[in-house]
Design an enzyme around this catalytic site. Structure first.
Site, PDB file in Angstrom:
ATOM      1  N   THR A  79       0.819  -1.186   0.000  1.00 28.68           N
ATOM      2  CA  THR A  79       0.000   0.000   0.000  1.00 28.68           C
ATOM      3  C   THR A  79       0.867   1.256   0.000  1.00 28.68           C
ATOM      4  O   THR A  79       2.027   1.185   0.312  1.00 28.68           O
ATOM      5  CB  THR A  79      -0.815  -0.097   1.296  1.00 28.68           C
ATOM      6  OG1 THR A  79      -1.520  -1.315   1.264  1.00 28.68           O
ATOM      7  CG2 THR A  79      -1.740   1.034   1.527  1.00 28.68           C
ATOM      8  N   ARG A  82     -12.478  -8.786  -2.909  1.00 30.66           N
ATOM      9  CA  ARG A  82     -12.019  -8.642  -1.522  1.00 30.66           C
ATOM     10  C   ARG A  82     -11.687  -7.186  -1.230  1.00 30.66           C
ATOM     11  O   ARG A  82     -11.084  -6.487  -2.039  1.00 30.66           O
ATOM     12  CB  ARG A  82     -10.790  -9.527  -1.319  1.00 30.66           C
ATOM     13  CG  ARG A  82     -10.039  -9.292  -0.008  1.00 30.66           C
ATOM     14  CD  ARG A  82      -8.821  -8.394  -0.216  1.00 30.66           C
ATOM     15  NE  ARG A  82      -7.963  -8.396   0.980  1.00 30.66           N
ATOM     16  CZ  ARG A  82      -6.925  -7.572   1.145  1.00 30.66           C
ATOM     17  NH1 ARG A  82      -6.606  -6.718   0.218  1.00 30.66           N
ATOM     18  NH2 ARG A  82      -6.214  -7.627   2.252  1.00 30.66           N
ATOM     19  N   GLY A 128      -9.736  -4.821   1.569  1.00 29.43           N
ATOM     20  CA  GLY A 128      -8.809  -4.847   2.695  1.00 29.43           C
ATOM     21  C   GLY A 128      -9.044  -3.684   3.643  1.00 29.43           C
ATOM     22  O   GLY A 128     -10.124  -3.088   3.656  1.00 29.43           O
ATOM     23  N   GLY A 169      -0.062  -3.382   5.369  1.00 35.38           N
ATOM     24  CA  GLY A 169       0.251  -4.720   5.869  1.00 35.38           C
ATOM     25  C   GLY A 169      -0.845  -5.689   5.509  1.00 35.38           C
ATOM     26  O   GLY A 169      -1.578  -5.486   4.537  1.00 35.38           O
TER      27      GLY A 169
END
Lengths: 312, 312
Positions: free
Chosen positions: A178, A206, A208, A230
Site C-alpha cells: 500500500t 475482496r 482490505g 500490511g
C-alpha cells in the site's frame, strides 16, 4: 518543544518481508526517489499554507503515479487479470471521510476518494458504482494499458488459476503493498490518506483495510492521523488506525506508545504483519513496523527530506 | 450480581423516525412478533449450550427471513431497482470476522458473512465477487421475486430517477433499517451480527457501516459485543461499535456509560441518527438510541422475552 505552527508530513510505500539481499543500490534508489518526490510535493503544499488534506492527497497521488508502488499505476493483478484498487482519505478537523473499494481504470483512486467525501452523501462506494461516480465527476481515467506492468503480470501468471492469493509482501517481490500519507498543517489540522492495488490474484472483490475508515485510515484533530500498510484482514479485525487514536484519547498514551502498542502488541497475535505511519496534533511523527522493512519517509522540522526501507 | 454462566441475547430491527401515529396495534404486533421470534430462536441456541456466534447468526437469519425488516427478504430497492445487501459477523473470543457488501440474491447474507469468516482468507468481500463465493459455498440463493415487496417497490418508485436516496428511516415508512443481534454464551464468549438492505434508491454500490468491522459490528470478549443501526455514513466516520469497546477497555467506562457516550455525545454532531444494542462480558444488555424509536428486544435473566419500539 514543537512549535504550534509546525507542519509535518510522512509517507509510506508499503511494508513486508523485504529481503536486503535482493535490494540493489539502484533499486533502493528508485524506491527512495519515489518516496522523496512524494514528500517534496506534499511538503510544498504545506509550506505554502495548504491544508493537511491537500498535502496527503498530493503526496499519495505522487506515489500512485510511481510504478514502483502497488497503488494506481503499478497495481497488482487480481484473479481475473484486472486491477482493483482501494483508497481512503479522512479530514481530522471535521471527521469527514471518503473512500472507494474495488475500483478500476481510475488514474488516482485517492482523488476519487476525496470526491466521494466532498461531492457525495456517502463515505464508501465500490466496484462499478465507484467507476460510474468517477465518470460523473470527470476524474482522470486510464485504459488497462496504463496500469499494465510486466513484473506484476508475471507475478500474477505464477498464481493464476490457483487458490493462492499473494499479499504484495512476498520475498520475490520488487514492489510492496500500500501507499499512504499523514500530515499536520500550519492551522493544526490533521489528515490521512491510503491507497492500494491490493493482493495479487485476489478474488471475490475482496476489500482490505485501506479503504475502511478506522482500520487502514483514520484522522482526528483531537489525537492523530494514521495510515496503515500490511496484512489487511488483520488490520480490519484490529481496527488498527482508530485504535491508535483511542489509546491516545482514552488511555493518555503518547503517539509513540500508542503506535507501539498497536503494531507490536495488538497486531502480531492476529498475524498482522505490517506497519503504519502517524502524526499527532503537535506534529510529532512515528513510523513503525513489525516486519523486516517498510518503505517510508518524512520531512523533519527544518525541511530536510528523509527516507528509509530497513531498520536503521 | 450477574452469574458467571449467564447467557444473554438482544436483537434490533432498525432505528429511526418512527411515527407513533402511524403505528397501529396490528403493525406493532407484527414487528414485535418478528423480534420475539428471533429472540426465541437465538435463545434456544444459547440454552442448549450453543455458542454466541451460532446464536447471533440464528437470530439474525430469523430477522432476515421476516419481510417486515429491511434485511434479506424485505430489503429495499437501490437506484437500479435491485437489492444490494450487506452483513457482518464477529466472534469476540478470537476476533475473527466475516462480512459481505453489496451482495445480491443471497437468501441469508449473515450466513454468507459467517462463511467468509470460516472458509475464506478474507474478512470483507463484495458485489459479484461475494455472489461467486456464495455460489461456490452453496449457500441458499433466491431469485429476485423472493426479495420483491410491493411496499418497497412503491417506495423506490417515488425516488427513482432522482438523486434522492432514502434512509429506511423516513416518516412514511412501515419498515425500518438494519437488523442485528448480540449475545453472550455460557462459556463467556461474545458475538455480534448485523445485516441490512441499505437505503432506498442508493447508488454507486454504496457501503454503509453494517458490514464494516468496528463501525456497525464489533465483538471482543475483553469488553463487549455491539450491533448498530442508523445513518451508516455517520457510524462509519465515528467508528461507533469499536468506540464502545475502546471507552470500556481504555477509559474504564461501564457498558451503559460507553454506549451513552457514543449514542448521545459522539454520533449527534455527525448527524448520526440511530442506535445500537450491546452486551458486556457479564451478560449485561444495553439498548439505546437517539431518535424516536428502535425496534428492539432482549431475553432477561429468567428467560422472559421482551420487545419494544418507542421509549418506555
Amino acid at each position: 518543544m514543537p512549535q504550534a505552527a509546525s507542519i509535518a508530513l510522512a509517507v509510506h510505500g508499503g511494508a513486508g518481508t523485504i529481503a536486503r539481499t535482493e535490494m540493489t543500490p539502484a533499486r533502493e534508489k528508485a524506491y527512495r526517489d519515489g518516496l522523496e518526490d512524494a514528500l517534496r510535493r506534499g511538503h510544498a503544499v504545506l509550506r505554502s499554507g495548504g491544508s493537511a488534506l491537500e498535502a496527503v492527497e498530493t503526496a499519495t497521488k505522487a506515489l500512485e503515479d510511481c510504478p514502483h508502488f502497488n497503488a494506481g499505476r503499478g497495481s497488482v493483478f487480481n484473479a481475473d487479470g484486472q486491477h482493483e484498487m482501494d483508497a481512503a482519505i479522512m479530514s481530522g478537523a471535521d471527521l469527514r471521510a471518503g473512500a472507494v473499494a474495488s475500483v478500476h481504470n481510475v488514474k488516482n483512486p485517492i482523488a476519487l476518494a476525496r470526491r466521494v467525501m466532498e461531492k457525495s452523501p456517502h463515505v464508501l462506494i465500490s466496484g462499478m458504482g465507484a467507476f460510474e461516480f468517477a465518470h460523473r465527476e470527470k476524474v482522470a481515467l486510464e485504459d488497462d494499458q496504463y496500469f499494465f506492468d510486466q513484473f506484476r503480470y508475471d507475478q500474477w501468471q505464477r498464481t493464476r488459476g490457483t487458490d493462492v492469493y499473494q499479499l504484495d509482501h512476498s520475498d520475490d517481490d520488487r514492489k510492496f503493498g500500500t501507499v499512504g500519507a499523514v500530515a499536520r498543517d500550519a492551522a493544526g489540522h490533521l489528515a490521512a490518506a491510503t491507497s492500494t492495488g491490493g493482493m495479487t490474484n485476489k478474488r471475490w472483490m475482496r476489500i482490505g483495510d485501506s479503504p475502511v475508515i478506522g482500520a487502514g485510515t483514520y484522522a482526528n484533530d483531537a489525537s492523530c492521523a494514521v495510515s496503515c500498510t500490511g496484512h489487511g484482514e488483520s488490520f480490519l479485525r484490529a481496527v488498527a488506525a482508530f485504535d491508535v487514536h483511542a489509546l491516545m484519547a482514552y488511555k493518555g498514551l503518547s503517539l509513540e506508545e500508542a503506535v507501539r502498542e498497536v503494531v507490536h502488541v495488538r497486531l502480531p497475535p492476529l498475524n498482522g504483519d505490517g506497519g503504519l505511519i502517524a502524526v499527532d496534533r503537535e506534529g510529532r511523527i512515528v513510523l513503525d513496523f513489525n516486519c523486516s522493512g517498510m518503505y517510508r519517509g518524512h520531512v523533519d522540522a527544518d525541511g530536510t527530506v528523509h527516507s528509509a526501507i530497513f531498520r536503521a
